[in-house]
Design a protein around this motif. Structure first.
Motif, mmCIF file in Angstrom:
data_model
loop_
_atom_site.group_PDB
_atom_site.id
_atom_site.type_symbol
_atom_site.label_atom_id
_atom_site.label_comp_id
_atom_site.label_asym_id
_atom_site.label_seq_id
_atom_site.Cartn_x
_atom_site.Cartn_y
_atom_site.Cartn_z
ATOM 1 N N MET A 272 6.267 -8.051 3.365
ATOM 2 C CA MET A 272 6.772 -6.957 4.197
ATOM 3 C C MET A 272 6.502 -7.157 5.679
ATOM 4 N N VAL A 273 5.545 -7.995 6.030
ATOM 5 C CA VAL A 273 5.204 -8.213 7.450
ATOM 6 C C VAL A 273 5.402 -9.698 7.777
ATOM 7 N N PRO A 274 6.575 -10.076 8.283
ATOM 8 C CA PRO A 274 6.855 -11.500 8.580
ATOM 9 C C PRO A 274 5.831 -12.121 9.519
ATOM 10 N N ALA A 275 5.240 -11.309 10.418
ATOM 11 C CA ALA A 275 4.275 -11.859 11.378
ATOM 12 C C ALA A 275 3.040 -12.423 10.690
ATOM 13 N N TRP A 276 2.749 -11.951 9.463
ATOM 14 C CA TRP A 276 1.573 -12.431 8.729
ATOM 15 C C TRP A 276 1.892 -13.649 7.851
ATOM 16 N N GLN A 277 3.134 -14.103 7.876
ATOM 17 C CA GLN A 277 3.532 -15.189 6.984
ATOM 18 C C GLN A 277 3.126 -16.545 7.581
ATOM 19 N N PHE A 278 1.923 -16.986 7.204
ATOM 20 C CA PHE A 278 1.369 -18.261 7.659
ATOM 21 C C PHE A 278 2.071 -19.408 6.918
ATOM 22 N N PRO A 279 1.901 -20.624 7.354
ATOM 23 C CA PRO A 279 2.514 -21.756 6.658
ATOM 24 C C PRO A 279 2.075 -21.818 5.195
ATOM 25 N N ALA A 280 3.031 -22.020 4.311
ATOM 26 C CA ALA A 280 2.814 -22.099 2.849
ATOM 27 C C ALA A 280 2.416 -20.749 2.257
ATOM 28 N N TRP A 281 2.698 -19.668 2.975
ATOM 29 C CA TRP A 281 2.350 -18.333 2.454
ATOM 30 C C TRP A 281 3.057 -18.040 1.132
ATOM 31 N N GLN A 282 4.327 -18.555 1.003
ATOM 32 C CA GLN A 282 5.084 -18.264 -0.200
ATOM 33 C C GLN A 282 4.471 -18.895 -1.447
ATOM 34 N N TRP A 283 3.807 -20.072 -1.277
ATOM 35 C CA TRP A 283 3.148 -20.714 -2.420
ATOM 36 C C TRP A 283 1.869 -19.984 -2.807
ATOM 37 N N VAL A 284 1.176 -19.457 -1.825
ATOM 38 C CA VAL A 284 -0.006 -18.615 -2.108
ATOM 39 C C VAL A 284 0.432 -17.354 -2.839
ATOM 40 N N SER A 285 1.566 -16.790 -2.412
ATOM 41 C CA SER A 285 2.088 -15.595 -3.079
ATOM 42 C C SER A 285 2.400 -15.874 -4.539
ATOM 43 N N LEU A 286 2.945 -17.084 -4.807
ATOM 44 C CA LEU A 286 3.248 -17.441 -6.203
ATOM 45 C C LEU A 286 1.961 -17.509 -7.035
ATOM 46 N N VAL A 287 0.922 -18.102 -6.472
ATOM 47 C CA VAL A 287 -0.358 -18.218 -7.190
ATOM 48 C C VAL A 287 -0.934 -16.836 -7.490
ATOM 49 N N LEU A 288 -0.764 -15.881 -6.563
ATOM 50 C CA LEU A 288 -1.303 -14.533 -6.767
ATOM 51 C C LEU A 288 -0.415 -13.697 -7.688
ATOM 52 N N ALA A 289 0.897 -13.863 -7.565
ATOM 53 C CA ALA A 289 1.823 -13.006 -8.314
ATOM 54 C C ALA A 289 1.933 -13.385 -9.787
ATOM 55 N N ALA A 290 1.842 -14.682 -10.081
ATOM 56 C CA ALA A 290 2.033 -15.125 -11.464
ATOM 57 C C ALA A 290 1.051 -14.461 -12.438
ATOM 58 N N PRO A 291 -0.269 -14.391 -12.131
ATOM 59 C CA PRO A 291 -1.170 -13.712 -13.075
ATOM 60 C C PRO A 291 -0.848 -12.225 -13.255
ATOM 61 N N VAL A 292 -0.363 -11.602 -12.190
ATOM 62 C CA VAL A 292 -0.009 -10.178 -12.293
ATOM 63 C C VAL A 292 1.114 -9.988 -13.295
ATOM 64 N N VAL A 293 2.164 -10.798 -13.156
ATOM 65 C CA VAL A 293 3.335 -10.659 -14.039
ATOM 66 C C VAL A 293 3.007 -11.081 -15.462
ATOM 67 N N LEU A 294 2.323 -12.215 -15.602
ATOM 68 C CA LEU A 294 2.116 -12.782 -16.939
ATOM 69 C C LEU A 294 0.928 -12.152 -17.679
ATOM 70 N N LEU A 295 -0.140 -11.829 -16.962
ATOM 71 C CA LEU A 295 -1.323 -11.236 -17.602
ATOM 72 C C LEU A 295 -1.317 -9.717 -17.492
ATOM 73 N N GLY A 296 -1.123 -9.229 -16.282
ATOM 74 C CA GLY A 296 -1.091 -7.767 -16.100
ATOM 75 C C GLY A 296 0.034 -7.125 -16.882
ATOM 76 N N GLY A 297 1.180 -7.816 -16.937
ATOM 77 C CA GLY A 297 2.328 -7.262 -17.660
ATOM 78 C C GLY A 297 2.466 -7.787 -19.069
ATOM 79 N N ALA A 298 1.393 -8.362 -19.640
ATOM 80 C CA ALA A 298 1.469 -8.987 -20.962
ATOM 81 C C ALA A 298 1.905 -7.998 -22.034
ATOM 82 N N ARG A 299 1.409 -6.737 -21.927
ATOM 83 C CA ARG A 299 1.764 -5.764 -22.968
ATOM 84 C C ARG A 299 3.252 -5.453 -22.947
ATOM 85 N N PHE A 300 3.879 -5.513 -21.764
ATOM 86 C CA PHE A 300 5.321 -5.252 -21.686
ATOM 87 C C PHE A 300 6.108 -6.399 -22.335
#
Length: 742
Positions: free
Chosen positions: A111-139
């Motif tokens: 949501m804040v492009p100014a905070w998007q450091f180099p390779a930020w999108q790959w860090v986001s993938l590392v953080l988001a994947a456990p949320v979707v796969l583990l946090g949402g496991a029951r779904f």
């Protein structure tokens, strides 16, 4: 699994606790499958996670369990406590905290492009994947189970939406240009074109749904708190008297006939009769009565009430499942597990809603592509449709309101038999009240016993001794005050008219008739003018006149008086304020009924109605176009209670009356009648407002999402909020207050 057989028709009633349900569509699937079994009638409640099943002997409980498990859900005996619910809530909380911690930086970076450091999108993938796969496991697990059975539920939408967002993002990062180091992605609320990634959508939607489920679970526990509080009211152990000594034993070991001690501040262990001691009991937790009730030897006390001021010795009359507290808890649970007619509509909608939404999402994707909107914009709109359309709020709209409303009613001494009662109360325009025991206290006494002929009183008391009618008890008690009663043979009750019998008084045997003048005239004992004058005088004063005759003559008039309930005038005024017309229906003489009705503020009176005619009187009012509620307490009211559109039974009345009623009023307070109507109407209004907002939300949100005006992350937040809103709206019923205390 709890099964109670009903031997009259060979059917049984089984209660199953269902696990694995995640939305109203799940409940609808299970209910539909159970109802396909031969002779089975099932109701599955998503909010309580219970199935109430009526089935013939040819269908075993194992068959029911197997049917549920074949669908991918679990069925087990309902737990005596809430350990399973607490464990599930703890798991949800843990996953929610983990998902929240990991999702916040993902969303912030997107949501804040100014905070998007180099390779930020790959860090986001590392953080988001456990949320979707583990946090949402029951779904995902629930979606897979349902998919194997060819079904779709709310979890199907969540799983499809979040996994699609994650998969699209991984593809764009690995095979597209989205993974280029130094690239920044602006955040928008509408679909975009180009190599967009939706990691924040996948993570945030999962977190929002988990937050909604956690809030739901906590709120549903609060909604059922009243029933759990009822079950916790009973004493855990009791001091039983054996051989003159007190022995502390678990309350489960009590048997009918045991005598036990209740000290000031202790709870009465079970329903019984006081055999020693004079004091008071605080029944507020069971009946809603705020003033302690004085008790003495011979008075009945109810289990779970609290002794005040003095030591009492009580003889157990009912134990275990037969106690009033157990019956109250059973009635509340049955009401919460049922379904109002409006809920069945929501269930039907939920059952077909998910497949329809999947089709709409596919059409949305195709439409954007065909109109040249690009794959990214098409995907964004389709995911938004999947996420925002979840029908969870529809499934919660009715059961949560029922849980809170019936639980609050139980706290106030108002027990609804089932949700179908709610529809009846909305249309009621006439309330018919019985007199003795309903409009009045039912505690009758003989007026001026010193001026009554002792012989007439003794003979009348002997004949009335076998009757349980309040008038008969008043005459018998007055007669016993003068000594022992002579024996009687051939005693017979003539419904609505009186009693007859042969009294053996010393060497003489008298054929005695006690009752209305019509009964004596029928037996060849016309009432002389002198006694007729006394009859009219008694009736003018609001007393019931009973004539005593023997030896071919009418010889004495006994005037029996009753006391108007102190709450009656206020209750009648409250009924009028609700737009309901009060009517008095009684077997008493016109003059007596009119005198009592005037004091209560009732204008319309139907007097001289025999017990078998009461149901006909109700039917006549219904034939005139009125929707009638009947309030009664005796055996002679049972048929009328059953015939009325809504039957309200006074809880102190007979079992026959209570079983025939749709509503049981545990408090011996007539103001409970308008309170019951108000609570039922308020509960129905809450259900309707819940359904309106749930339907309105989906109707408005799906077109917005399909037209590309909603970011999927915002859609997920809105979907979670809708469920929490519905539950929160239902919880407002906990603040319902009786009119007198409002």
């Amino acid at each position: 699994m709890t099964t109670a057989a009903v031997p009259t028709d060979g059917r049984s009633t089984t209660e199953l606790a269902i696990t694995g349900m995640t939305c109203a569509s799940c409940a609808a699937r299970i209910e539909k499958k159970l109802n396909r079994l031969d002779g089975v009638t099932a109701t599955v409640n998503y909010a309580t996670a219970h199935a109430h099943v009526s089935h013939p002997g040819s269908v075993a409980v194992d068959d029911l369990v197997g049917t549920v498990e074949h669908l991918g859900y679990g069925a087990a005996r309902p737990a005596a406590d809430d350990a399973d619910d607490e464990e599930d809530t703890d798991v949800l909380r843990t996953r929610l905290v983990m998902s929240l911690v990991l999702s916040v930086p993902v969303v912030a970076l997107a949501m804040v492009p100014a905070w998007q450091f180099p390779a930020w999108q790959w860090v986001s993938l590392v953080l988001a994947a456990p949320v979707v796969l583990l946090g949402g496991a029951r779904f995902h697990r629930a979606a897979a189970v349902n998919l194997r059975h060819g079904a779709a539920t709310m979890d199907t939408l969540i799983s499809l939406g979040t996994l699609a967002a994650l998969a699209w993002s991984v593809w764009a990062l690995v095979f597209g240009d989205a993974g280029m180091i130094g690239m920044r992605h602006p955040f928008t609320f509408a679909p975009t074109s180009g190599d967009a990634i939706y990691l924040e959508t996948a993570a945030a939607v999962t977190t929002f749904v988990l937050a909604g489920r956690y809030a739901e679970a906590r709120a549903k526990r609060r909604a059922g708190a009243a029933l759990r509080a009822l079950l916790d009211l009973g004493a855990k152990d009791v001091a039983v008297l054996r051989d003159g000594l007190e022995h502390r034993v678990p309350v489960d070991e009590l048997v009918v006939g045991d005598e036990f001690v209740v000290r000031p501040g202790e709870r009465v262990a079970t329903d019984g009769v006081v055999v020693d001691g004079v004091g008071a009991v605080d029944a507020s937790t069971v009946t809603g009565e705020s003033v302690p009730v004085e008790v003495a030897p011979g008075d009945e006390v109810v289990g779970a009430t609290v002794a005040v001021g003095s030591r009492l010795v009580v003889r157990a009359r009912r134990v275990g499942a037969d106690t009033q507290l157990a019956r109250i808890a059973r009635r509340v649970a049955e009401a919460q597990n049922g379904k109002a007619q409006v809920q069945r509509l929501a269930d039907r909608v939920s059952a077909v809603f998910v497949p329809v939404v999947v089709v709409i999402a596919v059409l949305t994707f195709a439409g954007w592509v065909l109109l040249g909107g690009g794959l990214t914009a098409a995907f964004t709109a389709a995911v938004a449709v999947l996420v925002i359309a979840c029908p969870c709020a529809l499934g919660l709209a009715t059961p949560t309101a029922l849980m809170v409303g019936t639980g609050r009613g139980a706290q106030l001494g108002i027990l609804l038999r089932g949700p179908e009662v709610l529809e009846s109360t909305r249309r009621v325009d006439t309330v018919v009240l019985d007199k003795t025991g309903t409009l009045t206290t039912g505690v009758m006494r003989l007026a001026e016993p010193d001026r009554v002929d002792p012989t007439a009183l003794r003979l009348a008391g002997a004949v009335e001794d076998g009757s349980t009618h309040p008038i008969a008890r008043a005459i018998t008690e007055a007669a016993r005050g003068s000594g022992a009663l002579p024996p009687v043979t051939g005693a017979r009750t003539v419904d609505g008219l009186g009693v007859t019998g042969t009294v053996h008084d010393g060497e003489a045997a008298h054929d005695v008739v006690v009752g209305r003048p019509a009964l004596l005239a029928e037996r060849g004992m016309p009432v002389p003018a002198e006694l007729s004058a006394r009859i009219e005088a008694a009736r003018a004063g609001g007393a019931t006149a009973v004539v005593v005759g023997w030896g071919g003559e009418a010889r004495e008039v006994l005037a029996v008086t009753d006391t108007l309930r102190g709450s009656a005038p206020g209750a009648v005024a409250s009924l009028r304020a609700l737009g309901v017309r009060p009517v008095l229906l009684t077997g008493d003489h016109e003059a007596v009924a009119r005198a009592m009705a005037t004091r209560a503020g009732i204008d319309e009176v139907h007097a001289g109605v025999l017990p078998e005619q009461k149901a006909d009187a109700i039917a006549a009012l219904q034939a005139d176009g009125h929707v009638v509620a009947m309030v009664g307490d005796g055996v002679n009211d049972a048929a009328a209670l059953a015939r009325a559109d809504l039957g309200l039974a006074m809880g102190a009345g007979t079992d026959a009356a209570i079983e025939a009623g749709d509503v049981t009023l545990v408090r011996e307070d007539l103001s409970a009648v308008p309170d019951a109507l108000r609570l039922a109407r308020r509960t129905l209004a809450t259900i309707k407002s819940n359904l309106f907002w749930a339907f309105a939300y989906n109707v408005a949100a799906i077109p917005l999402a399909a037209s590309g005006l909603l970011n999927p992350m915002v859609a997920g937040a809105a979907m979670a909020f809708s469920s929490v809103f519905v539950v929160g709206n239902s919880l407002r019923l906990r603040r319902f207050a009786p009119q007198a205390r409002a």
